[in-house]
Design a protein around this motif. Structure first.
Motif, PDB file in Angstrom:
ATOM      1  N   ARG A 154      13.578  18.325  35.961  1.00  0.00           N
ATOM      2  CA  ARG A 154      14.650  17.453  35.475  1.00  0.00           C
ATOM      3  C   ARG A 154      14.492  16.139  36.222  1.00  0.00           C
ATOM      4  O   ARG A 154      14.461  16.107  37.452  1.00  0.00           O
ATOM      5  CB  ARG A 154      16.017  18.052  35.742  1.00  0.00           C
ATOM      6  CG  ARG A 154      17.178  17.164  35.270  1.00  0.00           C
ATOM      7  CD  ARG A 154      18.532  17.799  35.499  1.00  0.00           C
ATOM      8  NE  ARG A 154      18.684  19.035  34.772  1.00  0.00           N
ATOM      9  CZ  ARG A 154      19.083  19.126  33.495  1.00  0.00           C
ATOM     10  NH1 ARG A 154      19.369  18.029  32.815  1.00  0.00           N
ATOM     11  NH2 ARG A 154      19.207  20.298  32.914  1.00  0.00           N
ATOM     12  N   VAL A 155      14.380  15.049  35.469  1.00  0.00           N
ATOM     13  CA  VAL A 155      14.164  13.721  36.040  1.00  0.00           C
ATOM     14  C   VAL A 155      15.312  12.820  35.585  1.00  0.00           C
ATOM     15  O   VAL A 155      15.587  12.714  34.394  1.00  0.00           O
ATOM     16  CB  VAL A 155      12.818  13.123  35.569  1.00  0.00           C
ATOM     17  CG1 VAL A 155      12.621  11.732  36.142  1.00  0.00           C
ATOM     18  CG2 VAL A 155      11.657  14.042  35.939  1.00  0.00           C
ATOM     19  N   ARG A 156      15.939  12.187  36.551  1.00  0.00           N
ATOM     20  CA  ARG A 156      17.007  11.231  36.251  1.00  0.00           C
ATOM     21  C   ARG A 156      16.639   9.922  36.929  1.00  0.00           C
ATOM     22  O   ARG A 156      16.227   9.911  38.086  1.00  0.00           O
ATOM     23  CB  ARG A 156      18.331  11.760  36.794  1.00  0.00           C
ATOM     24  CG  ARG A 156      19.521  10.944  36.362  1.00  0.00           C
ATOM     25  CD  ARG A 156      20.794  11.641  36.768  1.00  0.00           C
ATOM     26  NE  ARG A 156      21.941  10.880  36.327  1.00  0.00           N
ATOM     27  CZ  ARG A 156      23.175  11.156  36.655  1.00  0.00           C
ATOM     28  NH1 ARG A 156      23.445  12.200  37.424  1.00  0.00           N
ATOM     29  NH2 ARG A 156      24.165  10.414  36.225  1.00  0.00           N
ATOM     30  N   VAL A 157      16.763   8.810  36.199  1.00  0.00           N
ATOM     31  CA  VAL A 157      16.393   7.506  36.749  1.00  0.00           C
ATOM     32  C   VAL A 157      17.490   6.493  36.500  1.00  0.00           C
ATOM     33  O   VAL A 157      18.329   6.651  35.622  1.00  0.00           O
ATOM     34  CB  VAL A 157      15.060   6.981  36.148  1.00  0.00           C
ATOM     35  CG1 VAL A 157      13.911   7.883  36.480  1.00  0.00           C
ATOM     36  CG2 VAL A 157      15.175   6.758  34.659  1.00  0.00           C
ATOM     37  N   ASP A 158      17.450   5.449  37.293  1.00  0.00           N
ATOM     38  CA  ASP A 158      18.308   4.296  37.114  1.00  0.00           C
ATOM     39  C   ASP A 158      17.345   3.096  37.177  1.00  0.00           C
ATOM     40  O   ASP A 158      16.896   2.733  38.262  1.00  0.00           O
ATOM     41  CB  ASP A 158      19.352   4.240  38.225  1.00  0.00           C
ATOM     42  CG  ASP A 158      20.403   3.186  37.996  1.00  0.00           C
ATOM     43  OD1 ASP A 158      20.263   2.407  37.036  1.00  0.00           O
ATOM     44  OD2 ASP A 158      21.352   3.117  38.790  1.00  0.00           O
ATOM     45  N   ASP A 159      16.803   2.629  36.100  1.00  0.00           N
ATOM     46  CA  ASP A 159      17.312   2.572  34.757  1.00  0.00           C
ATOM     47  C   ASP A 159      16.329   3.153  33.714  1.00  0.00           C
ATOM     48  O   ASP A 159      16.751   3.799  32.773  1.00  0.00           O
ATOM     49  CB  ASP A 159      17.622   1.127  34.361  1.00  0.00           C
ATOM     50  CG  ASP A 159      18.808   0.582  35.129  1.00  0.00           C
ATOM     51  OD1 ASP A 159      19.926   1.047  34.878  1.00  0.00           O
ATOM     52  OD2 ASP A 159      18.609  -0.298  35.978  1.00  0.00           O
ATOM     53  N   ARG A 160      15.038   2.867  33.824  1.00  0.00           N
ATOM     54  CA  ARG A 160      14.058   3.343  32.838  1.00  0.00           C
ATOM     55  C   ARG A 160      12.849   3.924  33.557  1.00  0.00           C
ATOM     56  O   ARG A 160      12.540   3.544  34.692  1.00  0.00           O
ATOM     57  CB  ARG A 160      13.595   2.187  31.943  1.00  0.00           C
ATOM     58  CG  ARG A 160      14.666   1.673  31.007  1.00  0.00           C
ATOM     59  CD  ARG A 160      14.152   0.568  30.093  1.00  0.00           C
ATOM     60  NE  ARG A 160      13.597  -0.590  30.790  1.00  0.00           N
ATOM     61  CZ  ARG A 160      14.309  -1.584  31.301  1.00  0.00           C
ATOM     62  NH1 ARG A 160      15.618  -1.561  31.224  1.00  0.00           N
ATOM     63  NH2 ARG A 160      13.725  -2.590  31.892  1.00  0.00           N
ATOM     64  N   VAL A 161      12.118   4.818  32.843  1.00  0.00           N
ATOM     65  CA  VAL A 161      10.948   5.447  33.455  1.00  0.00           C
ATOM     66  C   VAL A 161       9.835   5.649  32.440  1.00  0.00           C
ATOM     67  O   VAL A 161      10.097   5.868  31.257  1.00  0.00           O
ATOM     68  CB  VAL A 161      11.315   6.809  34.108  1.00  0.00           C
ATOM     69  CG1 VAL A 161      11.694   7.845  33.053  1.00  0.00           C
ATOM     70  CG2 VAL A 161      10.188   7.329  34.986  1.00  0.00           C
ATOM     71  N   VAL A 162       8.608   5.544  32.920  1.00  0.00           N
ATOM     72  CA  VAL A 162       7.419   6.002  32.205  1.00  0.00           C
ATOM     73  C   VAL A 162       6.845   7.111  33.084  1.00  0.00           C
ATOM     74  O   VAL A 162       6.578   6.892  34.270  1.00  0.00           O
ATOM     75  CB  VAL A 162       6.386   4.866  32.005  1.00  0.00           C
ATOM     76  CG1 VAL A 162       5.101   5.418  31.387  1.00  0.00           C
ATOM     77  CG2 VAL A 162       6.975   3.758  31.149  1.00  0.00           C
ATOM     78  N   PHE A 163       6.678   8.307  32.518  1.00  0.00           N
ATOM     79  CA  PHE A 163       6.259   9.493  33.259  1.00  0.00           C
ATOM     80  C   PHE A 163       4.866   9.886  32.784  1.00  0.00           C
ATOM     81  O   PHE A 163       4.655  10.136  31.601  1.00  0.00           O
ATOM     82  CB  PHE A 163       7.279  10.610  33.007  1.00  0.00           C
ATOM     83  CG  PHE A 163       6.979  11.951  33.636  1.00  0.00           C
ATOM     84  CD1 PHE A 163       6.072  12.115  34.661  1.00  0.00           C
ATOM     85  CD2 PHE A 163       7.662  13.067  33.181  1.00  0.00           C
ATOM     86  CE1 PHE A 163       5.830  13.356  35.229  1.00  0.00           C
ATOM     87  CE2 PHE A 163       7.431  14.314  33.726  1.00  0.00           C
ATOM     88  CZ  PHE A 163       6.511  14.461  34.752  1.00  0.00           C
ATOM     89  N   LEU A 164       3.922   9.916  33.724  1.00  0.00           N
ATOM     90  CA  LEU A 164       2.550  10.345  33.434  1.00  0.00           C
ATOM     91  C   LEU A 164       2.214  11.598  34.236  1.00  0.00           C
ATOM     92  O   LEU A 164       2.650  11.735  35.383  1.00  0.00           O
ATOM     93  CB  LEU A 164       1.547   9.249  33.794  1.00  0.00           C
ATOM     94  CG  LEU A 164       1.678   7.905  33.090  1.00  0.00           C
ATOM     95  CD1 LEU A 164       0.638   6.924  33.620  1.00  0.00           C
ATOM     96  CD2 LEU A 164       1.540   8.061  31.592  1.00  0.00           C
ATOM     97  N   MET A 165       1.423  12.478  33.620  1.00  0.00           N
ATOM     98  CA  MET A 165       0.907  13.669  34.306  1.00  0.00           C
ATOM     99  C   MET A 165      -0.609  13.600  34.266  1.00  0.00           C
ATOM    100  O   MET A 165      -1.197  13.574  33.187  1.00  0.00           O
ATOM    101  CB  MET A 165       1.346  14.945  33.585  1.00  0.00           C
ATOM    102  CG  MET A 165       2.793  15.273  33.735  1.00  0.00           C
ATOM    103  SD  MET A 165       3.153  16.862  32.962  1.00  0.00           S
ATOM    104  CE  MET A 165       1.982  17.913  33.780  1.00  0.00           C
ATOM    105  N   ASN A 166      -1.223  13.551  35.427  1.00  0.00           N
ATOM    106  CA  ASN A 166      -2.687  13.481  35.515  1.00  0.00           C
ATOM    107  C   ASN A 166      -3.238  12.349  34.639  1.00  0.00           C
ATOM    108  O   ASN A 166      -4.262  12.495  33.990  1.00  0.00           O
ATOM    109  CB  ASN A 166      -3.315  14.829  35.141  1.00  0.00           C
ATOM    110  CG  ASN A 166      -2.892  15.914  36.110  1.00  0.00           C
ATOM    111  OD1 ASN A 166      -2.734  15.675  37.297  1.00  0.00           O
ATOM    112  ND2 ASN A 166      -2.687  17.113  35.602  1.00  0.00           N
ATOM    113  N   GLY A 167      -2.533  11.229  34.621  1.00  0.00           N
ATOM    114  CA  GLY A 167      -2.987  10.045  33.907  1.00  0.00           C
ATOM    115  C   GLY A 167      -2.647   9.999  32.424  1.00  0.00           C
ATOM    116  O   GLY A 167      -2.884   8.989  31.772  1.00  0.00           O
ATOM    117  N   ALA A 168      -2.087  11.073  31.871  1.00  0.00           N
ATOM    118  CA  ALA A 168      -1.723  11.113  30.454  1.00  0.00           C
ATOM    119  C   ALA A 168      -0.200  11.127  30.323  1.00  0.00           C
ATOM    120  O   ALA A 168       0.501  11.584  31.227  1.00  0.00           O
ATOM    121  CB  ALA A 168      -2.316  12.361  29.797  1.00  0.00           C
ATOM    122  N   PRO A 169       0.318  10.652  29.199  1.00  0.00           N
ATOM    123  CA  PRO A 169       1.780  10.689  29.024  1.00  0.00           C
ATOM    124  C   PRO A 169       2.324  12.115  29.160  1.00  0.00           C
ATOM    125  O   PRO A 169       1.711  13.073  28.677  1.00  0.00           O
ATOM    126  CB  PRO A 169       1.985  10.164  27.600  1.00  0.00           C
ATOM    127  CG  PRO A 169       0.771   9.333  27.329  1.00  0.00           C
ATOM    128  CD  PRO A 169      -0.357  10.019  28.054  1.00  0.00           C
TER     129      PRO A 169
END
Length: 146
Positions: free
Chosen positions: A63-78
């Protein structure tokens, strides 16, 4: 004054709507080592966690919560699309995407203004039933740019 009271009320509602697990964990809000509401206001910072796994987990959610926006990558891929997304954050199913060896969870977080940051909590479950908890903490690396 009414605006301030309305804002506090809305904040309380959003916190009440967040799952209790987020607030009962060892997770901490994290950011680059600066004052997020001052130097980090209107800025983007990069946070990452390296997971070294002996084998892939059979279940893995964060579970990821951010203030304000996020781009999440896993091993370089979305990262996969979240299973759910709401006031308590976005829940991601990472099972099938984590592999034996090194895995990098990378977050590019944009703070539109005021306080900013990221908080993460998660669970990895192994074939033998053991569980490993994930928390945002000082083990995350932070950078001004990727």
């Amino acid at each position: 004054m009414r605006r301030f009271i309305a804002w506090v009320f809305l904040l309380a509602l959003s916190l009440a709507a967040a799952p209790a697990e987020e607030f009962s964990t060892a997770s901490s809000w994290i950011w680059y080592p600066e004052r997020p509401a001052v130097e980090g206001s209107g800025q983007t910072r990069c946070l990452r966690k390296v997971l070294r796994l002996e084998q892939p987990p059979v279940q893995a959610t964060v579970r990821v919560r951010v203030d304000d926006r996020v781009v999440f990558l896993m091993n370089g891929a979305p990262a996969p699309e979240p299973l759910e997304n709401g006031p308590g954050g976005a829940v991601y199913d990472l099972a099938g995407r984590l592999q034996a060896g090194e895995n990098v969870l990378a977050f590019t977080v944009t703070n539109a203004g005021g306080p900013g940051g990221l908080i993460l909590t998660g669970t990895l479950r192994w074939p033998d039933g053991r569980e490993q908890r994930l928390h945002s903490d000082t083990s995350f690396r932070a950078a001004l740019a990727p």
